[in-house]
Scaffold this motif. Structure first.
Motif, PDB file in Angstrom:
ATOM      1  N   ILE A   4       0.801  -1.324   0.016  1.00  0.00           N
ATOM      2  CA  ILE A   4      -0.052   0.021  -0.073  1.00  0.00           C
ATOM      3  C   ILE A   4       0.765   1.340   0.133  1.00  0.00           C
ATOM      4  N   ASP A   5       1.940   1.204   0.939  1.00  0.00           N
ATOM      5  CA  ASP A   5       2.823   2.504   0.713  1.00  0.00           C
ATOM      6  C   ASP A   5       3.632   2.841  -0.375  1.00  0.00           C
ATOM      7  N   VAL A   6       3.922   1.608  -0.992  1.00  0.00           N
ATOM      8  CA  VAL A   6       4.659   1.817  -2.422  1.00  0.00           C
ATOM      9  C   VAL A   6       3.755   2.345  -3.458  1.00  0.00           C
ATOM     10  N   PHE A   7       2.398   1.634  -3.671  1.00  0.00           N
ATOM     11  CA  PHE A   7       1.679   1.984  -4.355  1.00  0.00           C
ATOM     12  C   PHE A   7       1.066   3.491  -4.346  1.00  0.00           C
ATOM     13  N   GLN A   8       1.160   3.922  -3.191  1.00  0.00           N
ATOM     14  CA  GLN A   8       0.598   5.034  -2.865  1.00  0.00           C
ATOM     15  C   GLN A   8       1.609   6.138  -3.373  1.00  0.00           C
ATOM     16  N   LYS A   9       2.868   5.856  -2.971  1.00  0.00           N
ATOM     17  CA  LYS A   9       4.176   6.587  -3.429  1.00  0.00           C
ATOM     18  C   LYS A   9       4.176   7.068  -4.690  1.00  0.00           C
ATOM     19  N   HIS A  10       4.036   5.878  -5.505  1.00  0.00           N
ATOM     20  CA  HIS A  10       4.077   5.937  -6.801  1.00  0.00           C
ATOM     21  C   HIS A  10       2.938   6.587  -7.740  1.00  0.00           C
ATOM     22  N   ALA A  11       1.718   6.374  -7.216  1.00  0.00           N
ATOM     23  CA  ALA A  11       0.577   7.027  -7.622  1.00  0.00           C
ATOM     24  C   ALA A  11       0.443   8.264  -7.291  1.00  0.00           C
ATOM     25  N   SER A  12       1.149   8.884  -6.320  1.00  0.00           N
ATOM     26  CA  SER A  12       0.959  10.373  -5.815  1.00  0.00           C
ATOM     27  C   SER A  12       1.948  11.228  -7.036  1.00  0.00           C
ATOM     28  N   GLU A  13       3.054  10.276  -7.543  1.00  0.00           N
ATOM     29  CA  GLU A  13       3.939  10.791  -8.559  1.00  0.00           C
ATOM     30  C   GLU A  13       3.132  11.254 -10.039  1.00  0.00           C
ATOM     31  N   VAL A  14       2.097  10.632 -10.051  1.00  0.00           N
ATOM     32  CA  VAL A  14       1.186  10.651 -11.232  1.00  0.00           C
ATOM     33  C   VAL A  14       0.680  12.194 -11.423  1.00  0.00           C
TER      34      VAL A  14
END
Ligand code: XMP
Length: 519
Positions: A310-320
């Motif tokens: 979840i942490d990693v997905f959230q981090k990369h999703a925020s980059e979008v």
């Protein structure tokens, strides 16, 4: 409720264990249908849903009990074809002026044989022999049919096993045509929808165009992010959304270092190079394997992986940046509102979050373009979208990946050995033409080393277990009965080709009492 362009059939659910199977049978006939619990189906619902025909499901209650479930009375004045099944048949009879009795001698459970009384279009293709096998499961029975109805089939304990009021297009059966144990049951549904005028307009080709239009309407110019696992559901959802909105979609593929041999490259190459999709390949192997270092408890391992994911997905999703929607591959069985009798009058709605809690946390709205589909329909849609057959037909692979196939501590060395052994095993299965016959197959590397002899030398290497099961939904499973030749050949190949393994076992545990995965 949005009005799709295809014809619709409504299944009113009275809580039978097999209501979903009615929907399966109808979808196989290219008829679109939805299951809704009886509590919410009222006049306004019927008007809004606008069905072309209605099926009343079975259920565990007794219509002789005061306050037991009913269909809306207005349903019978709408001029629609109605088919009542088991409980649905009984409430239909009673609501139309017939009678139902419970008590001694009225019950019938399991296999029964129906014999014909009269010809009826619903029964076209039935009674080639003088009787048909059906599956009964009822405590009550109809003791007087409603005015206008006639008898078309009987069984020893159900004198009104098949009845109909042909002038009003009302049909009623005491048995369950949707189950496997009514071998000719699909034919009844086929005849019913034919008489109701369905043209069979529910095809994946038509659905694809309609779903693309719906995604465009929902999303507008906004950005969408999608977690891509390489599994069938998220892959098909991503392909479909990409077809609809192109570069407004960004997929995030998290490589946690627990994937199979060549898996990350396969997924990334296919989606980025072949389909030109915007794809973030989040290589987070160091993070995951670092946090898992020294951990051997299965639940601790699962929790670490779940949280990091979840942490990693959230981090990369925020980059979008500025994404307003999160896409998920939720399927129809996850969203069916099924009637819960044990839980009182309330309705249980199963909701499914692949990245649980994230939409609320990130303020995202959901795009779920597969919500209306069963798994085999998702596969058909995937083919329609040009995904390779070999990709769509892949065995299920769990979110925590190889971690739960590596009991005890996870090390890079063990993961490497496991990947190689798994690749040889799957290659063997494919070479023997067994891949599509098996529901799921994989290797687990065991936390023991054993002594062996190879050539003239002593070895002291890991043991591994081969697993292969057949299952319908993963809830129960049987081990797959490989031949001894296959097992012997595979063991030899693994020991010869995979350094680090010197012993191979075959896991013959079913589920229950085992589980499919080892952790
Ligand atoms: P078990 O081991 O519980 O597995 O008998 C049943 C099915 O579920 C898969 N599985 C998972 N899938 N996340 C997933 O996405 C998980 O945490 C998980 N655990 C088990 C397993 O591969 C099998 O198909």
């Amino acid at each position: 409720m949005k009005k799709p362009s295809h014809e619709r059939l409504l299944i009113i659910d009275f809580g039978s264990q097999v209501t979903q199977l009615i929907a399966r049978r109808l979808r196989e006939l290219n008829v679109y249908c939805e299951i809704h619990p009886y509590q919410i189906v009222d006049d306004a619902f019927l008007a809004d849903f606008d069905p072309k025909a209605v099926i009343l499901s079975g259920g565990p209650d007794s219509v002789t009990r005061e306050g037991s479930p009913r269909a809306p009375q207005s349903l019978f004045d709408m001029g629609l074809p109605v088919l009542g099944i088991c409980y649905g048949q009984q409430t239909m009879m009673q609501q139309l002026g017939g009678m139902v009795e419970s008590g001694h001698g009225t019950a019938e459970f399991g296999r029964a044989f129906v014999t014909p009384k009269n010809t009826l279009s619903l029964l076209d293709g039935w009674f080639a022999e003088d009787k048909e096998q059906v599956w009964m499961s009822h405590g009550d029975h109809v003791s007087k049919i409603a005015p206008g109805f006639e008898v078309y089939g009987t069984s020893p304990n159900a004198p009104y096993a098949i009845t109909a009021d042909v002038s009003r297009n009302f049909y009623a059966v005491q048995f369950h045509p949707e189950v496997h144990h009514t071998p000719n049951g699909a034919k009844l549904y086929e005849n019913f929808v034919k008489m109701a005028g369905f043209t069979g307009d529910w095809t994946m080709d038509a659905y694809k165009d309609q779903a693309i239009a719906a995604i465009r309407a929902q999303v507008g110019d906004e950005k969408v992010i999608c977690g891509l696992s390489g599994g069938v559901d998220s892959s098909v959802a991503a392909r479909l959304i990409h077809e609809a909105i192109g570069d407004q979609l960004t997929c995030v593929f998290v490589d946690h270092g627990l994937l199979r041999k060549g898996e990350a490259e396969e997924v990334v190459t296919m989606f980025r190079d072949n389909y030109n999709m915007q794809l973030i390949h989040a290589d987070e192997q160091e993070l995951f394997l670092g946090e898992l270092d020294g951990q051997s408890d299965p639940e601790t391992k699962r929790k670490i992986i779940g949280k990091l994911f979840i942490d990693v997905f959230q981090k990369h999703a925020s980059e979008v940046g500025g994404a307003k929607f999160l896409a998920q591959g939720t399927l129809y069985p996850d969203v069916i509102e099924s009637v819960s009798f044990s839980g009182g009058p309330s309705v249980t709605i199963k909701s499914h979050h692949n990245v649980g809690g994230l939409p609320e946390k990130m303020g995202l709205k959901l795009v779920e373009p597969l919500r209306e589909l069963f798994k085999d329909e998702v596969r058909a849609l995937g083919e329609e979208l040009g995904l390779p057959k070999s990709f769509i037909g892949r065995h299920p692979f769990p979110g925590p990946g190889l971690a739960i196939r590596c009991p005890g501590e996870i090390t890079r060395q063990k993961l490497e050995i496991l990947r190689e052994a798994d690749a040889v095993y799957i290659d063997q299965i494919r070479k023997h033409g067994l891949y599509d016959e098996i529901w799921q197959a994989f290797v687990a590397i065991l936390p023991v080393r054993t002594v062996g002899v190879m050539g003239d030398g002593r070895t002291y290497d890991f043991a591994c277990a081969l697993r292969a099961v057949n299952s319908v939904d993963g809830m129960t499973a049987d081990y797959y009965p490989f031949t001894h030749e296959f097992l012997g050949e595979t063991a030899t190949r693994i020991i010869n080709e995979v350094p680090g393994i010197n012993r191979v076992t075959y896991d013959i545990t079913s589920k229950p009492p085992g589980t499919i995965e080892w952790e």
